[in-house]
Enzyme design. Structure first.
Site, PDB file in Angstrom:
ATOM      1  N   HIS A 166       0.865  -1.184   0.000  1.00  0.00           N
ATOM      2  CA  HIS A 166       0.000   0.000   0.000  1.00  0.00           C
ATOM      3  C   HIS A 166       0.900   1.232   0.000  1.00  0.00           C
ATOM      4  O   HIS A 166       1.525   1.546   1.007  1.00  0.00           O
ATOM      5  CB  HIS A 166      -0.912  -0.018   1.228  1.00  0.00           C
ATOM      6  CG  HIS A 166      -1.830  -1.203   1.247  1.00  0.00           C
ATOM      7  ND1 HIS A 166      -2.165  -1.888   2.384  1.00  0.00           N
ATOM      8  CD2 HIS A 166      -2.467  -1.826   0.211  1.00  0.00           C
ATOM      9  CE1 HIS A 166      -2.991  -2.884   2.065  1.00  0.00           C
ATOM     10  NE2 HIS A 166      -3.184  -2.861   0.751  1.00  0.00           N
ATOM     11  N   GLU A 169       1.425   4.140   2.614  1.00  0.00           N
ATOM     12  CA  GLU A 169       1.916   3.791   3.949  1.00  0.00           C
ATOM     13  C   GLU A 169       3.437   3.944   3.967  1.00  0.00           C
ATOM     14  O   GLU A 169       4.200   2.987   4.082  1.00  0.00           O
ATOM     15  CB  GLU A 169       1.443   2.381   4.309  1.00  0.00           C
ATOM     16  CG  GLU A 169      -0.087   2.333   4.393  1.00  0.00           C
ATOM     17  CD  GLU A 169      -0.691   0.936   4.324  1.00  0.00           C
ATOM     18  OE1 GLU A 169      -1.924   0.845   4.199  1.00  0.00           O
ATOM     19  OE2 GLU A 169       0.055  -0.055   4.369  1.00  0.00           O
ATOM     20  N   HIS A 259       3.329  -2.480   6.947  1.00  0.00           N
ATOM     21  CA  HIS A 259       2.203  -1.588   6.596  1.00  0.00           C
ATOM     22  C   HIS A 259       2.074  -0.444   7.591  1.00  0.00           C
ATOM     23  O   HIS A 259       2.724  -0.423   8.636  1.00  0.00           O
ATOM     24  CB  HIS A 259       0.888  -2.375   6.627  1.00  0.00           C
ATOM     25  CG  HIS A 259       0.715  -3.332   5.488  1.00  0.00           C
ATOM     26  ND1 HIS A 259      -0.136  -3.093   4.449  1.00  0.00           N
ATOM     27  CD2 HIS A 259       1.312  -4.519   5.235  1.00  0.00           C
ATOM     28  CE1 HIS A 259      -0.073  -4.100   3.590  1.00  0.00           C
ATOM     29  NE2 HIS A 259       0.795  -4.981   4.044  1.00  0.00           N
ATOM     30  N   GLU A 335       1.951  -3.516  11.493  1.00  0.00           N
ATOM     31  CA  GLU A 335       1.230  -2.251  11.297  1.00  0.00           C
ATOM     32  C   GLU A 335       1.786  -1.169  12.206  1.00  0.00           C
ATOM     33  O   GLU A 335       1.941  -1.366  13.405  1.00  0.00           O
ATOM     34  CB  GLU A 335      -0.262  -2.439  11.599  1.00  0.00           C
ATOM     35  CG  GLU A 335      -0.975  -3.446  10.703  1.00  0.00           C
ATOM     36  CD  GLU A 335      -1.340  -2.896   9.326  1.00  0.00           C
ATOM     37  OE1 GLU A 335      -1.124  -1.685   9.077  1.00  0.00           O
ATOM     38  OE2 GLU A 335      -1.829  -3.691   8.493  1.00  0.00           O
TER      39      GLU A 335
HETATM   40 ZN   LIG Z   1      -1.565  -1.540   4.336  1.00  0.00          ZN
END
Ligand SMILES: [Zn+2]
Length: 375
Positions: A166, A169, A259, A335
């Site tokens: 992504h 990010e 991420h 994350e």
């Molecule tokens: Zn992500």
């Protein structure tokens, strides 16, 4: 007064900008997709005058919850990115600033430029046991780059770490920079010990097209790469297709997918409890890895995060679940917050490039704790 976004990873639509006190903006959607959340623009104006901004139409953004308690990231020198307090009413994010200089950048998070990405790759390859390789091209004809660190050898574990599926990010690539620094530092015994036991396959940016275009979540064709792992194709998702092919060649003993999370103000990991082959061995590995992280750094916690998948309910089109199932190995999505890590809050910077970098270095120390337990 002017607002610019005609640069790499720029993203903004100006609705209205004729009065400093009433600047109205919207975020462009990722190409061929409905996702929008990443913004990045430059204001050129009169310094020392109060400016009022509205970022509108956010109820339909990818993560409306992401704007709650979110503070805007800004910079005068593109080096130091600080926070500007903002208020969210459910659809509009409002913030005020008195610029100290005539030109000022604003972004969803500190950008990680394509140039810096190339610097990272090429400075890494200067290390004697690091090789840079281009696996192929993206739809926009950018490189899909792999760094292999360490000498292959009998019994060596294969550890794959990827980031920025992504593209918005960006903290994920700051994290990779810290991780690579430590892994390649010849005076750092954590890196040395790991390279005696493992070979690292590192993709610092899985989605250069989306990064350059200023996307939040998709590649040039509007594809969310982290839903492509079961059936990637060269037509839609060459980034995943080529990395996955190489993984099938090398094998994988451990996988980390890095991420940022828009809504949750904590660092956390999401594992493989929902994959069909999940068993006691896998659960023990996950437990040991998380315990190591908890011991190593107060930037990690395990109380807040995603809901756990029910047994057998994992979405195998996601990188972590696909790799965990395919290779029956320790696999985690890592994350980091766009907002702040609420257990260690920093009102001036929030979660930042520096902290992402340090977290990447600490992650490597946790890998060392479990490396001999991987199979
Ligand atoms: Zn992500």
């Amino acid at each position: 007064m002017n607002i610019f976004s005609n640069f790499e990873s720029g993203n903004i639509d100006v609705v209205k900008a004729d009065q400093p006190g009433d600047i109205q903006l919207r975020i462009k959607k990722d190409n061929q997709s409905d996702f929008y959340q990443w913004f990045h623009f430059r204001l050129e104006t009169q310094a020392q005058v109060e400016h009022g901004f509205e970022l509108q139409d956010l109820a339909k953004s990818a993560y409306p919850e992401g704007w709650k308690d979110y503070d805007v990231v800004a910079s005068y020198d593109r080096e130091e990115w600080f926070r500007i307090p903002a208020e969210f009413d459910g659809d509009t994010l409002r913030f005020k600033v008195i610029p100290e200089q005539r030109s000022m950048y604003f972004a969803y998070f500190a950008p990680y430029s394509y140039d810096r990405h190339l610097d990272l790759l090429h400075q890494a390859q200067m290390n004697f046991n690091c090789e840079l390789e281009t696996l192929g091209s993206t739809l926009d004809n950018n490189d899909i780059s792999l760094l292999t660190v360490g000498e292959p050898g009998e019994g060596k574990k294969k550890i794959w770490i990827i980031a920025r599926q992504h593209p918005g990010e960006t903290m994920a690539e700051w994290f990779m920079e810290g991780l690579l620094q430590r892994l390649l530092d010849e005076t750092d015994t954590v890196g040395r010990a790991l390279l005696e036991r493992a070979v690292f396959y590192i993709v610092p940016n899985m989605n250069p097209d989306g990064s350059i275009r200023g996307h939040l979540r998709t590649n040039a064709a509007g594809i969310n790469l982290n839903r492509e792992w079961l059936t990637p194709s060269m037509e839609k998702s060459p980034e995943v297709f080529l990395v996955r092919e190489r993984m099938l060649e090398t094998g994988v003993d451990m996988f980390l997918d890095i991420h940022g999370d828009e809504a949750i103000p904590y660092n956390f990991v999401a594992g493989c409890e929902g994959i069909p082959s999940y068993d006691e061995r896998h659960a023990t590995l996950e437990h040991n890895f998380k315990q190591a992280l908890l011991t190593i750094t107060p930037e990690f916690q395990d109380d807040y995060g995603y809901d756990k998948d029910a047994p057998g309910e994992a979405n195998l089109s996601m990188g972590t679940a696909w790799v965990g199932e395919q290779f029956k190995c320790l696999a985690y999505t890592v994350e980091m917050p766009f907002k702040d890590h609420n257990l260690q809050p920093d009102a001036f910077y929030g979660w930042s490039p520096e902290r992402s970098l340090a977290f990447g270095q600490d992650m490597l120390a946790a890998v060392r704790v479990v490396v001999d337990q991987l199979r």
